[in-house]
Scaffold this active site. Sequence first.
Site, PDB file in Angstrom:
ATOM      1  N   SER A  40      17.718 -61.345  46.560  1.00 15.54           N
ATOM      2  CA  SER A  40      18.682 -62.328  46.081  1.00 15.54           C
ATOM      3  C   SER A  40      18.070 -63.102  44.913  1.00 15.54           C
ATOM      4  O   SER A  40      18.212 -62.705  43.760  1.00 15.54           O
ATOM      5  CB  SER A  40      19.084 -63.256  47.226  1.00 15.54           C
ATOM      6  OG  SER A  40      19.988 -64.216  46.761  1.00 15.54           O
ATOM      7  N   ASP A  48      47.202 -67.608  36.389  1.00 16.34           N
ATOM      8  CA  ASP A  48      46.412 -68.616  37.119  1.00 16.34           C
ATOM      9  C   ASP A  48      45.277 -67.978  37.920  1.00 16.34           C
ATOM     10  O   ASP A  48      44.655 -68.632  38.753  1.00 16.34           O
ATOM     11  CB  ASP A  48      47.323 -69.424  38.061  1.00 16.34           C
ATOM     12  CG  ASP A  48      48.056 -68.523  39.049  1.00 16.34           C
ATOM     13  OD1 ASP A  48      47.749 -67.308  39.093  1.00 16.34           O
ATOM     14  OD2 ASP A  48      48.937 -69.029  39.773  1.00 16.34           O
ATOM     15  N   LYS A 106       5.227 -63.393  55.622  1.00 12.96           N
ATOM     16  CA  LYS A 106       6.173 -64.260  54.885  1.00 12.96           C
ATOM     17  C   LYS A 106       6.661 -65.400  55.765  1.00 12.96           C
ATOM     18  O   LYS A 106       6.996 -65.196  56.932  1.00 12.96           O
ATOM     19  CB  LYS A 106       7.351 -63.407  54.420  1.00 12.96           C
ATOM     20  CG  LYS A 106       8.573 -64.195  53.940  1.00 12.96           C
ATOM     21  CD  LYS A 106       9.627 -63.253  53.394  1.00 12.96           C
ATOM     22  CE  LYS A 106      11.027 -63.811  53.527  1.00 12.96           C
ATOM     23  NZ  LYS A 106      12.072 -62.929  53.025  1.00 12.96           N
ATOM     24  N   ARG A 138       9.659 -68.380  55.451  1.00 12.72           N
ATOM     25  CA  ARG A 138      10.724 -68.946  54.613  1.00 12.72           C
ATOM     26  C   ARG A 138      10.731 -70.454  54.773  1.00 12.72           C
ATOM     27  O   ARG A 138      10.837 -70.976  55.874  1.00 12.72           O
ATOM     28  CB  ARG A 138      12.088 -68.329  54.972  1.00 12.72           C
ATOM     29  CG  ARG A 138      13.213 -68.906  54.125  1.00 12.72           C
ATOM     30  CD  ARG A 138      14.480 -68.060  54.131  1.00 12.72           C
ATOM     31  NE  ARG A 138      14.412 -66.820  53.373  1.00 12.72           N
ATOM     32  CZ  ARG A 138      14.438 -66.745  52.043  1.00 12.72           C
ATOM     33  NH1 ARG A 138      14.518 -67.851  51.315  1.00 12.72           N
ATOM     34  NH2 ARG A 138      14.398 -65.571  51.438  1.00 12.72           N
ATOM     35  N   HIS A 194      22.403 -57.403  57.542  1.00 14.79           N
ATOM     36  CA  HIS A 194      21.197 -58.219  57.666  1.00 14.79           C
ATOM     37  C   HIS A 194      20.648 -58.182  59.092  1.00 14.79           C
ATOM     38  O   HIS A 194      19.443 -58.088  59.292  1.00 14.79           O
ATOM     39  CB  HIS A 194      21.503 -59.642  57.201  1.00 14.79           C
ATOM     40  CG  HIS A 194      20.259 -60.463  57.097  1.00 14.79           C
ATOM     41  ND1 HIS A 194      19.186 -60.075  56.326  1.00 14.79           N
ATOM     42  CD2 HIS A 194      19.908 -61.614  57.688  1.00 14.79           C
ATOM     43  CE1 HIS A 194      18.231 -60.961  56.454  1.00 14.79           C
ATOM     44  NE2 HIS A 194      18.638 -61.903  57.265  1.00 14.79           N
ATOM     45  N   ASP A 227      13.073 -53.855  50.970  1.00  6.41           N
ATOM     46  CA  ASP A 227      13.731 -54.954  51.686  1.00  6.41           C
ATOM     47  C   ASP A 227      15.232 -54.641  51.775  1.00  6.41           C
ATOM     48  O   ASP A 227      15.727 -53.767  51.072  1.00  6.41           O
ATOM     49  CB  ASP A 227      13.504 -56.274  50.924  1.00  6.41           C
ATOM     50  CG  ASP A 227      13.558 -57.488  51.850  1.00  6.41           C
ATOM     51  OD1 ASP A 227      13.939 -57.345  53.024  1.00  6.41           O
ATOM     52  OD2 ASP A 227      13.227 -58.602  51.383  1.00  6.41           O
ATOM     53  N   GLY A 247      14.992 -63.203  44.288  1.00  9.64           N
ATOM     54  CA  GLY A 247      13.773 -62.495  43.877  1.00  9.64           C
ATOM     55  C   GLY A 247      12.509 -63.221  44.307  1.00  9.64           C
ATOM     56  O   GLY A 247      11.395 -62.745  44.066  1.00  9.64           O
ATOM     57  N   GLY A 248      12.672 -64.368  44.967  1.00  5.49           N
ATOM     58  CA  GLY A 248      11.513 -65.173  45.374  1.00  5.49           C
ATOM     59  C   GLY A 248      10.560 -64.408  46.296  1.00  5.49           C
ATOM     60  O   GLY A 248       9.343 -64.402  46.082  1.00  5.49           O
ATOM     61  N   THR A 249      11.130 -63.731  47.292  1.00  4.22           N
ATOM     62  CA  THR A 249      10.303 -62.987  48.254  1.00  4.22           C
ATOM     63  C   THR A 249       9.502 -61.902  47.538  1.00  4.22           C
ATOM     64  O   THR A 249       8.279 -61.785  47.706  1.00  4.22           O
ATOM     65  CB  THR A 249      11.218 -62.315  49.318  1.00  4.22           C
ATOM     66  OG1 THR A 249      11.971 -63.339  49.961  1.00  4.22           O
ATOM     67  CG2 THR A 249      10.420 -61.525  50.327  1.00  4.22           C
TER      68      THR A 249
HETATM   69  C1  R5P Z   1      15.605 -62.115  54.384  1.00  4.03           C
HETATM   70  O1  R5P Z   1      15.484 -62.117  55.592  1.00  4.03           O
HETATM   71  C2  R5P Z   1      16.004 -60.887  53.635  1.00  4.03           C
HETATM   72  O2  R5P Z   1      15.577 -59.740  54.292  1.00  4.03           O
HETATM   73  C3  R5P Z   1      15.445 -60.890  52.222  1.00  4.03           C
HETATM   74  O3  R5P Z   1      14.030 -60.877  52.281  1.00  4.03           O
HETATM   75  C4  R5P Z   1      15.904 -62.119  51.470  1.00  4.03           C
HETATM   76  O4  R5P Z   1      17.290 -62.236  51.518  1.00  4.03           O
HETATM   77  C5  R5P Z   1      15.437 -62.052  50.037  1.00  4.03           C
HETATM   78  O5  R5P Z   1      15.866 -63.211  49.398  1.00  4.03           O
HETATM   79  P1  R5P Z   1      15.204 -63.701  48.051  1.00  4.03           P
HETATM   80  O6  R5P Z   1      15.272 -62.573  47.077  1.00  4.03           O
HETATM   81  O7  R5P Z   1      16.046 -64.883  47.642  1.00  4.03           O
HETATM   82  O8  R5P Z   1      13.792 -64.105  48.353  1.00  4.03           O
END
Ligand code: R5P
Length: 292
Positions: free
Chosen positions: A223, A43, A193, A195, A133, A219, A225-227
């Site tokens: 995550s 399971d 930047k 968010r 972080h 960085d 990759g957007g940033t």
């Molecule tokens: C945000 O404060 C972190 O330092 C990274 O810039 C962020 O987690 C990157 O996320 P993603 O790749 O989704 O843009």
Amino acid sequence: MFTILKKGSMYIISGTASESIAKDLSKKLKVPLAKTITKRFPDQELYVRIMDDIENEEVIIVQTTYPDPNIIELFLLQNAVIEADAEAITTVIPYYGYARQDTMFKKGEAISAKALAQLIGLNSDRVITVDPHKEYILDFFNTDSYSCTAVPSIAKYLKKKNLDMVLAPDKGALNRAKTASEIINCDFDYMEKTRIDGETVEIKPKNLDVENKNVGIIDDIISTGGTMAKSIKELRKQKAKKIFVSCTHGLFADQAIKKLNSAGCDEIISTDTIENDYSKVEIAPAISEYIK
Ligand code: R5P
């Protein structure tokens, strides 16, 4: 940095998420890896067993807390160590997942960085993590906690790329770029930047003097990759020559790699805090500096 509490024998116990770091640490610190058995019941519930006799031994458990099943594995390993009457437990968390929700941004939210840290800290005499972080989350563990950084190791890798500039993707991360630039011996700057939400960021144009230059972006996490993708596009507009993107923790969620490549990056670099195809920088040497 801390010293081993008990002089004598010691074991490293590897979780399945961090086997290569545990092996590297074992070699570096000359501490044996304990034999463990990890298996799943039909399971999917997890079973762990430590085969070596660790009674009265000092133990270092190494396990990244991402994705979720690795958290349960860490809890079971901690429990196995306690049940076996080990002398002291150091929990090494190469990537501490759930750290980004480190406060109650909106009323009613759980503070995941705190919730998880409190549970991990309960069964640890010490915790070590890498580039959390925010540094203040270390207090959430309610035990001795330390952080080490991957930035010098990443910078040493980037130094071979003939960089003219290192960039932070936002002003808050400028120190990271500055530290790397001092090792590489190049300029540093940051991008503007904002968010918008978990998946959307805006990188405002800013004159960066990157025309025909090799640029590295550094960085803590990639995550979605957007940033990085937005940063790469802006640098391409400003006619940068080669663009290297680097991070400590390569989550590479969804289509992140595709996004980075199609935005026009020349190389993707991460450490092995989350083992993946881009883990080109080993983190064990930085962690081992904290354990003498
Ligand atoms: C945000 O404060 C972190 O330092 C990274 O810039 C962020 O987690 C990157 O996320 P993603 O790749 O989704 O843009």
